[in-house]
Design an enzyme around this catalytic site. Structure first.
Site, PDB file in Angstrom:
ATOM      1  CE  LYS A  77      -4.063   1.873   2.671  1.00  0.00           C
ATOM      2  NZ  LYS A  77      -4.727   1.545   3.919  1.00  0.00           N
ATOM      3  CB  SER A 152      -8.428   3.420   2.742  1.00  0.00           C
ATOM      4  OG  SER A 152      -7.414   2.786   3.503  1.00  0.00           O
ATOM      5  CB  SER A 176      -8.333   0.608   5.551  1.00  0.00           C
ATOM      6  OG  SER A 176      -8.847   1.428   5.467  1.00  0.00           O
TER       7      SER A 176
END
Ligand code: GLN
Length: 480
Positions: A77, A152, A176
């Site tokens: 990420k 996310s 997330s």
């Protein structure tokens, strides 16, 4: 080359000579090239990954022992730092920011010879749950590109689901990792707070967030946890790892007591999600566990408490993006303080701006008692309730998300309805408990994940249950 194998199967194949790391990583990059135009899981791709994999093959051929990851292609990420690479956090603010150091999770994976294939898309500064708040455009769900992949860490989940890597790292502040894992039908893990170092993770709400792996199987997650978990002198909130996540994983759940959280299975839940949950209960009972409903009264205030606390922490953590410490460099001529800060902050997107405004307001003098302090009270009461629940139950069960994956654009104009989608995931963060999302069903082409939670430091036990549940399901393949 079969890219669909699990991360562990990959490692075994490289060790026994049936897979070449170079070929596998090269095919992975080809897959990214082929599908990422549609999925947009990646913000940057590392072509040099193939050279690193070649080097691993060479070392194996010359009889050297290599690390447990043996060239495993991993995506990361874009809020986790890798030396010499961009870390944009999905924001224009950090569009050109290059990390000068490795996050601890990165150095631990590197030490075991993992190969990083690129950085994945995310909601700006991890605020959101659909990746639609990324400044670089949304990611798309590999199951159906009209759907959001969740967020996310949506790019991370999509990249695992679309075979663009063997596993990924995400971050989970309020769901997330688990939410996109559920939407993309992969495994997503949020460890006990402190089990994985946050050093090198760009902070959003650091008192509750954790880095967590996303993978295609529960065993892969256990394997990654064995590599990355444990105390770190660079993050003094870390704790020692109990280890043995993979070795004990087949222990089963015979005799375990499981609580089905009423507040996470009632109002607002989609009927397909509700029936998947009942089926999960029967499957767990079939494995020798007992299931019973349990009420956690504070869950109904958890989303409000979560957004109050996280906005407050974000307000202070994001103060550093003032164009002095971090920013994008513009001349100082013609500005006084307010107009300068206004200009400096103008690169934040709408959602981050909303949170910053809220984060300035809720803890401010005159309002703190009504909002921030109340939110903290809910947090500690919720934690106490969880403590009581774990005196009676070994594990808690709920669907990961109460609704099915929805369309891109469906909820973007209504932040409050979006926030409510987090109802089942924020409790684990607010209370520091570990939680996992296991792919469980697919309804009309839309994946459904089940969430299991355990008491703090019971991560090994949680993974055993997740593995047992995973063994009861056979899901269709992602239509990519
Ligand atoms: N949807 C939540 C938020 O926007 C969770 C995000 C996260 O876990 N990083 O804050």
């Amino acid at each position: 080359m079969n890219l669909k194998i699990s991360a562990l199967e990959y490692a075994e194949g490289v060790q026994n000579g049936s897979i070449s790391a170079e070929d596998f990583v090269a095919c992975t990059l080809e897959q990214i090239e082929k599908v990422d135009e549609k999925i947009h899981a990646f913000l940057s791709v590392y072509e040099g990954a193939v050279d690193k994999a070649r080097d691993i093959d060479k070392r194996i051929k010359s009889g050297e022992t290599v690390g447990a990851c043996c060239g495993m292609p991993i995506s990361v990420k874009d809020n986790i730092c890798i030396t010499g690479e961009k870390t944009t956090c999905g924001s224009r603010m950090l569009e050109d920011y290059v990390s000068p150091y490795d996050a601890t999770v990165i150095s631990r994976l590197r030490d075991e010879d993992a190969v990083f294939v690129g950085k994945t898309n995310m909601d700006e500064f991890a605020m959101g749950l659909t990746t639609e708040f990324s400044a670089f455009g949304p990611s798309y769900n590999p199951w159906d590109t009209s759907l959001t992949p969740g967020g996310s860490s949506g790019g991370s989940a999509a990249s695992v689901s679309a075979f663009e890597c063997s596993a990924s790292l995400g971050s989970d502040t309020g769901g997330s990792v688990r939410n996109p894992a559920s939407f993309c039908s992969v495994v997503g893990y949020k460890p006990t707070y402190g089990l994985i170092s946050r050093y090198g993770l760009v902070s959003y709400a650091n008192s509750i967030e954790q880095i967590g792996p996303l993978s295609r199987t529960v065993k892969d997650t256990a394997f990654l946890l064995d590599v990355i978990a444990g105390s770190d002198p660079l993050d003094n909130t870390t704790v020692d790892s109990t280890g043995g996540y993979l070795s004990g994983i087949e222990s089963g759940i015979e005799g375990k007591k499981i609580g089905l959280v009423s507040e996470m299975t009632g109002e607002g839940i989609d009927s397909a999600v509700a029936s998947a949950t009942s089926s999960a209960v029967s499957k767990l009972e079939g494995l020798g566990a007992t299931c019973e409903e349990v009420s956690l009264d504070m869950v109904k205030y958890s989303v409000a408490s979560y957004y109050t606390i996280t906005a407050t922490e974000a307000g202070s953590n994001l103060a550093r993006y003032d164009n002095l410490r971090y920013g994008y460099d513009f001349g100082v001529e013609g500005y006084e303080f307010n107009s300068y800060i206004e200009r400096a902050r103008s690169k934040f997107g709408a959602e981050v701006t909303r949170r910053m405004i809220l984060g300035g307001f809720v803890p401010s003098a005159g309002h703190a008692g009504r909002y921030f302090l109340k939110a903290l009270k809910v947090k500690s009461k919720l934690s106490r309730e969880m403590g009581h629940a774990f005196e009676k139950f070994d594990l808690l069960l709920s669907p990961t998300v109460p609704v099915l994956p929805f369309g891109i654009g469906d909820k973007i104009d209504d932040p409050v309805s979006l926030f409510l989608v987090d109802i089942n995931t924020v409790t684990a963060n607010l209370t520091g408990r570990p939680a996992v999302s296991v792919p469980f069903a697919v309804s009309g082409g839309r994946p459904i994940g089940m969430q299991l939670m355990a008491d703090s430091m019971r991560d090994a036990e949680l993974l055993q249950a997740a593995f047992a549940l995973e063994q009861t399901v056979r899901l269709p393949e992602v239509p990519i």
